[in-house]
Design an enzyme around this catalytic site. Sequence first.
Site, mmCIF file in Angstrom:
data_model
loop_
_atom_site.group_PDB
_atom_site.id
_atom_site.type_symbol
_atom_site.label_atom_id
_atom_site.label_comp_id
_atom_site.label_asym_id
_atom_site.label_seq_id
_atom_site.Cartn_x
_atom_site.Cartn_y
_atom_site.Cartn_z
ATOM 1 N N TRP A 77 -2.504 1.118 0.205
ATOM 2 C CA TRP A 77 -1.896 -0.205 0.413
ATOM 3 C C TRP A 77 -1.727 -0.957 -0.892
ATOM 4 C CZ3 TRP A 77 1.176 -0.678 4.130
ATOM 5 C CH2 TRP A 77 0.959 0.032 5.304
ATOM 6 N N LYS A 117 -4.775 -6.174 13.364
ATOM 7 C CA LYS A 117 -6.060 -5.478 13.325
ATOM 8 C C LYS A 117 -7.175 -6.398 13.819
ATOM 9 C CE LYS A 117 -3.912 -3.438 9.381
ATOM 10 N NZ LYS A 117 -3.566 -2.122 9.923
ATOM 11 N N ASP A 154 -5.223 -8.917 -0.200
ATOM 12 C CA ASP A 154 -4.649 -8.396 1.052
ATOM 13 C C ASP A 154 -5.813 -8.078 1.980
ATOM 14 O OD1 ASP A 154 -3.602 -6.988 3.151
ATOM 15 O OD2 ASP A 154 -2.582 -5.472 1.923
HETATM 16 N N1 PMP Z 1 -1.997 -3.959 3.911
HETATM 17 C C1 PMP Z 1 -2.981 -3.319 4.561
HETATM 18 C C2 PMP Z 1 -4.340 -3.277 3.976
HETATM 19 C C3 PMP Z 1 -2.693 -2.687 5.779
HETATM 20 O O1 PMP Z 1 -3.646 -2.027 6.421
HETATM 21 C C4 PMP Z 1 -1.383 -2.760 6.318
HETATM 22 C C5 PMP Z 1 -1.020 -2.154 7.652
HETATM 23 N N2 PMP Z 1 -1.708 -1.083 8.061
HETATM 24 C C6 PMP Z 1 -0.413 -3.434 5.580
HETATM 25 C C7 PMP Z 1 -0.754 -4.029 4.405
HETATM 26 C C8 PMP Z 1 1.001 -3.530 6.076
HETATM 27 O O2 PMP Z 1 1.027 -4.412 7.118
HETATM 28 P P1 PMP Z 1 2.346 -4.666 7.992
HETATM 29 O O3 PMP Z 1 2.597 -3.429 8.750
HETATM 30 O O4 PMP Z 1 1.928 -5.835 8.831
HETATM 31 O O5 PMP Z 1 3.449 -4.999 7.062
#
Ligand code: PMP
Length: 359
Positions: free
Chosen positions: A102, A196, A172
């Site tokens: 991520w 989540k 994040d």
């Molecule tokens: N950052 C993290 C740490 C994530 O776990 C996720 C989704 N699994 C995201 C960003 C992306 O999130 P989204 O699908 O809401 O754009």
Amino acid sequence: MARKFNFSAGPAMLPTAVIERAQQEMPDWNGSGMSVMEMSHRGKEFMSIATKAEQDLRDLMAIPDNYRVLFLQGGASSQFAMIPLNLLGDKAGADYLNTGMWSKKAIAEAKRYCAVHLAADTSEGGFTTVPTQASLTLNPDAAYVHYTPNETIGGVEFDYIPETGDVPLVADMSSTILSRPIDVSRFGMIYAGAQKNIGPAGLCIVIIREDLLGKAAANTPTMFNYAVHAENESMYNTPPTYGWYIAGLVFGWLKQRGGLEAMATVNKRKADKLYAVIDGSDFYASPVANNARSWMNVPFTLANPDLDAEFLKGAAERGLLTLKGHRSVGGMRASIYNAMPEEGVDALVAYMQEFESSR
Ligand code: PMP
């Protein structure tokens, strides 16, 4: 109602009490004669829902008054672009800690807008550790420092908040927000996709220090400008009203359960139980360094990957769902967010022990 234990990394389980309350309120919210989905976002009913949700989140996280809370759309992924667009100001670049899939995505997007300096990079070790504070090569002239406190895919979680001096720290927190108390004042900005630990997909929460607003690049799309959303109380356009409402129910549920201190106690206990069974056998293994193990996402492998499919099949038969690891890591991953009951973890632990002894 036969609720199963869903170990998905997201969208993930929601508290059954919240689902049931939403079900009960769906056709007629509080005597309004309509569902929350059908209400004007500017009407007094929805405004009361929105205000209470924000206040409950502020109470839960002890968010200081000089921070704004925004209820946005576009997921955490939109933030990857919004952050440089809004926070760069007159600086040339930003620092990023590269600790997993991520943060890697956040970095790739930021590179489209600014110079990115990697103040840490754990890719060589396969993203299984967290960098120490002493090893961070921070640039005092960076616009901000971005990191991912919990890497959802690798199951790697920082056991400390990086110290960045006067440079704002941006986190994040998609997969760790609300799992334990944190000191919000250490951060310039916190963001999290909801699916989540907050509520349904479609909502993204941003908590931003007021002095960081108003510096957006001139060509920033209006919808990508935090100041616009702050000035309009997250109602510049139609916000994701139903997600906001469900998030509010989740915040209420968390308060009822004793807030984030209480959640931290349960979450640590749940994670400890899983790591104990993984470490206590040669049959299972964790790829993650001890001090970097996530409370929320627990990846583990079977010594013999040929048994993976059979393990997953037996788990599903017992109502233990979505344990397959991310394709980039393999093996298994148990995501055990706030809404995963401790009985779910107990059931998984019992199944893991049973599966091992049946080999
Ligand atoms: N950052 C993290 C740490 C994530 O776990 C996720 C989704 N699994 C995201 C960003 C992306 O999130 P989204 O699908 O809401 O754009």
